[in-house]
Design a protein around this motif. Structure first.
Motif, PDB file in Angstrom:
ATOM      1  N   ASP A  62      14.569  15.557 -20.319  1.00  0.00           N
ATOM      2  CA  ASP A  62      13.181  15.240 -20.356  1.00  0.00           C
ATOM      3  C   ASP A  62      12.169  15.531 -19.126  1.00  0.00           C
ATOM      4  N   GLU A  63      11.069  15.774 -19.453  1.00  0.00           N
ATOM      5  CA  GLU A  63      10.266  16.134 -18.363  1.00  0.00           C
ATOM      6  C   GLU A  63      10.198  14.793 -17.288  1.00  0.00           C
ATOM      7  N   ASP A  64      10.200  13.683 -17.638  1.00  0.00           N
ATOM      8  CA  ASP A  64      10.017  12.628 -16.740  1.00  0.00           C
ATOM      9  C   ASP A  64      11.361  12.061 -16.342  1.00  0.00           C
ATOM     10  N   ASP A  65      12.577  12.998 -16.501  1.00  0.00           N
ATOM     11  CA  ASP A  65      13.798  12.397 -16.044  1.00  0.00           C
ATOM     12  C   ASP A  65      13.846  12.611 -14.643  1.00  0.00           C
ATOM     13  N   GLY A  66      13.897  11.572 -13.699  1.00  0.00           N
ATOM     14  CA  GLY A  66      13.761  11.570 -12.364  1.00  0.00           C
ATOM     15  C   GLY A  66      13.260  10.352 -11.887  1.00  0.00           C
ATOM     16  N   VAL A  67      13.103  10.368 -10.560  1.00  0.00           N
ATOM     17  CA  VAL A  67      12.686   9.287  -9.707  1.00  0.00           C
ATOM     18  C   VAL A  67      11.390   9.589  -8.870  1.00  0.00           C
ATOM     19  N   LEU A  68      10.676   8.470  -8.656  1.00  0.00           N
ATOM     20  CA  LEU A  68       9.347   8.616  -7.732  1.00  0.00           C
ATOM     21  C   LEU A  68       9.998   8.055  -6.485  1.00  0.00           C
ATOM     22  N   LEU A  69       9.610   8.547  -5.373  1.00  0.00           N
ATOM     23  CA  LEU A  69       9.717   8.252  -3.771  1.00  0.00           C
ATOM     24  C   LEU A  69       8.238   7.924  -3.248  1.00  0.00           C
ATOM     25  N   THR A  70       8.215   6.724  -2.810  1.00  0.00           N
ATOM     26  CA  THR A  70       6.974   6.165  -2.228  1.00  0.00           C
ATOM     27  C   THR A  70       7.284   5.358  -0.784  1.00  0.00           C
ATOM     28  N   ILE A  71       6.623   5.624   0.132  1.00  0.00           N
ATOM     29  CA  ILE A  71       6.547   4.637   1.521  1.00  0.00           C
ATOM     30  C   ILE A  71       5.796   3.587   1.081  1.00  0.00           C
ATOM     31  N   ILE A  72       6.173   2.246   1.142  1.00  0.00           N
ATOM     32  CA  ILE A  72       5.180   1.260   0.931  1.00  0.00           C
ATOM     33  C   ILE A  72       4.839   0.415   2.363  1.00  0.00           C
ATOM     34  N   ALA A  73       3.593   0.492   2.663  1.00  0.00           N
ATOM     35  CA  ALA A  73       3.368  -0.143   3.945  1.00  0.00           C
ATOM     36  C   ALA A  73       2.723  -1.678   3.605  1.00  0.00           C
ATOM     37  N   ALA A  74       2.841  -2.589   4.400  1.00  0.00           N
ATOM     38  CA  ALA A  74       2.469  -3.988   4.006  1.00  0.00           C
ATOM     39  C   ALA A  74       1.786  -4.308   5.532  1.00  0.00           C
ATOM     40  N   LEU A  97      11.510   4.499  -7.746  1.00  0.00           N
ATOM     41  CA  LEU A  97      11.088   4.122  -8.828  1.00  0.00           C
ATOM     42  C   LEU A  97      11.741   4.929 -10.079  1.00  0.00           C
ATOM     43  N   ASN A  98      12.094   4.616 -11.037  1.00  0.00           N
ATOM     44  CA  ASN A  98      12.346   5.288 -12.190  1.00  0.00           C
ATOM     45  C   ASN A  98      11.123   6.164 -12.915  1.00  0.00           C
ATOM     46  N   ALA A  99      11.158   7.214 -13.080  1.00  0.00           N
ATOM     47  CA  ALA A  99       9.849   7.868 -13.372  1.00  0.00           C
ATOM     48  C   ALA A  99       9.638   7.863 -14.849  1.00  0.00           C
ATOM     49  N   LYS A 100      10.301   7.079 -15.694  1.00  0.00           N
ATOM     50  CA  LYS A 100      10.082   6.988 -17.236  1.00  0.00           C
ATOM     51  C   LYS A 100       9.171   5.945 -17.214  1.00  0.00           C
ATOM     52  N   ASP A 101       9.758   4.767 -16.579  1.00  0.00           N
ATOM     53  CA  ASP A 101       8.735   3.474 -16.953  1.00  0.00           C
ATOM     54  C   ASP A 101       8.316   2.667 -15.570  1.00  0.00           C
ATOM     55  N   LEU A 102       8.416   3.350 -14.355  1.00  0.00           N
ATOM     56  CA  LEU A 102       8.075   2.957 -13.115  1.00  0.00           C
ATOM     57  C   LEU A 102       8.622   1.487 -12.751  1.00  0.00           C
ATOM     58  N   SER A 103      10.104   1.403 -13.214  1.00  0.00           N
ATOM     59  CA  SER A 103      11.009   0.109 -13.020  1.00  0.00           C
ATOM     60  C   SER A 103      11.360   0.364 -11.561  1.00  0.00           C
ATOM     61  N   GLU A 104      11.684  -0.620 -10.731  1.00  0.00           N
ATOM     62  CA  GLU A 104      12.056  -0.514  -9.523  1.00  0.00           C
ATOM     63  C   GLU A 104      13.875  -0.160  -9.437  1.00  0.00           C
ATOM     64  N   ILE A 105      14.317   0.912  -8.799  1.00  0.00           N
ATOM     65  CA  ILE A 105      15.679   1.471  -8.887  1.00  0.00           C
ATOM     66  C   ILE A 105      16.244   0.660  -7.735  1.00  0.00           C
ATOM     67  N   ALA A 106      15.391   1.063  -6.294  1.00  0.00           N
ATOM     68  CA  ALA A 106      16.043   0.362  -5.056  1.00  0.00           C
ATOM     69  C   ALA A 106      14.799   0.525  -4.259  1.00  0.00           C
ATOM     70  N   TYR A 159       1.016  -1.001   0.172  1.00  0.00           N
ATOM     71  CA  TYR A 159      -0.209  -0.014   0.202  1.00  0.00           C
ATOM     72  C   TYR A 159       0.825   1.252   0.073  1.00  0.00           C
ATOM     73  N   PRO A 160       1.053   1.866  -1.248  1.00  0.00           N
ATOM     74  CA  PRO A 160       2.004   3.053  -1.103  1.00  0.00           C
ATOM     75  C   PRO A 160       1.311   4.339  -0.688  1.00  0.00           C
ATOM     76  N   SER A 161       2.277   5.051  -0.422  1.00  0.00           N
ATOM     77  CA  SER A 161       1.699   6.471   0.058  1.00  0.00           C
ATOM     78  C   SER A 161       1.950   7.474  -1.553  1.00  0.00           C
ATOM     79  N   GLU A 162       1.383   8.678  -1.459  1.00  0.00           N
ATOM     80  CA  GLU A 162       1.586   9.626  -2.496  1.00  0.00           C
ATOM     81  C   GLU A 162       2.885   9.788  -3.194  1.00  0.00           C
ATOM     82  N   PRO A 163       3.171   9.309  -4.181  1.00  0.00           N
ATOM     83  CA  PRO A 163       4.582   9.308  -5.039  1.00  0.00           C
ATOM     84  C   PRO A 163       4.835  10.779  -5.085  1.00  0.00           C
ATOM     85  N   LEU A 164       6.363  11.063  -5.029  1.00  0.00           N
ATOM     86  CA  LEU A 164       6.836  12.199  -4.779  1.00  0.00           C
ATOM     87  C   LEU A 164       7.932  12.201  -6.070  1.00  0.00           C
ATOM     88  N   PHE A 165       7.879  13.181  -7.039  1.00  0.00           N
ATOM     89  CA  PHE A 165       8.731  13.353  -8.103  1.00  0.00           C
ATOM     90  C   PHE A 165       9.791  13.977  -7.700  1.00  0.00           C
TER      91      PHE A 165
END
Length: 168
Positions: free
Chosen positions: A117-129, A141-150, A103-109
């Protein structure tokens, strides 16, 4: 608009106008008093699959007050945030990150320094389980394709939350 339909009250910007229309649909809103207006719930921003798309974020550093292409937000399933979405607001193309019982929190760019590019960046979110055997974590997450970075796990309970803040 029937009084039984879910409605939202919004401030009016143009007091001379009494109806907001769209070339593709029925009227979107109508004024019910001299000050506010009511809109149908169908005006909620949705992704292509029709599920709710809330807490939208954009690349505010470069696109605040300008035309933008990408918005990032929480996907909700029956009001429960269960995915991160990227929406191309022009083409309606959608990318989704989702894992079971997450259950993620609001993603922060966060823009890449010197990003082009406009989507050159990352998204940060806290995931609760809650209720699972795995710890909560910060997801990057990579903001371009939502692939996990770390992800950075924490050994404490984090409640499901909506908002966050990033301060460089």
């Amino acid at each position: 608009m029937s009084p039984k339909e879910p409605c939202f009250t919004l401030p009016r910007k143009n007091p001379e106008s009494t109806l907001i229309t769209s070339s593709k649909r029925q009227p979107l809103a109508c004024f019910i008093t001299s000050t506010p207006m009511r809109t149908k719930a169908s005006l909620l921003l949705t992704s292509v699959d029709g599920k709710a798309f809330e807490f939208p974020q954009i690349n505010y550093e470069k696109f605040a007050g300008k035309n933008y292409t990408y918005a990032y937000g929480l996907g909700l399933n029956h009001f429960i945030p269960d995915r991160i979405c990227k929406l191309n607001v022009k083409t309606k193309e959608t990318w989704v990150w989702q894992e079971p019982d997450s259950y993620p929190s609001e993603p922060l760019f966060v823009q890449t320094p010197d990003g082009v590019d406009e989507d050159d960046g990352v998204l940060l979110t806290i995931i609760a389980a809650p209720g699972s055997q795995r710890p909560a974590y910060l997801l990057i997450l990579n903001a371009k394709d939502l692939s996990e970075i770390a992800r950075a796990e924490v050994e404490c309970d984090i409640p499901v939350t909506f908002h966050g803040m990033y301060k460089p």
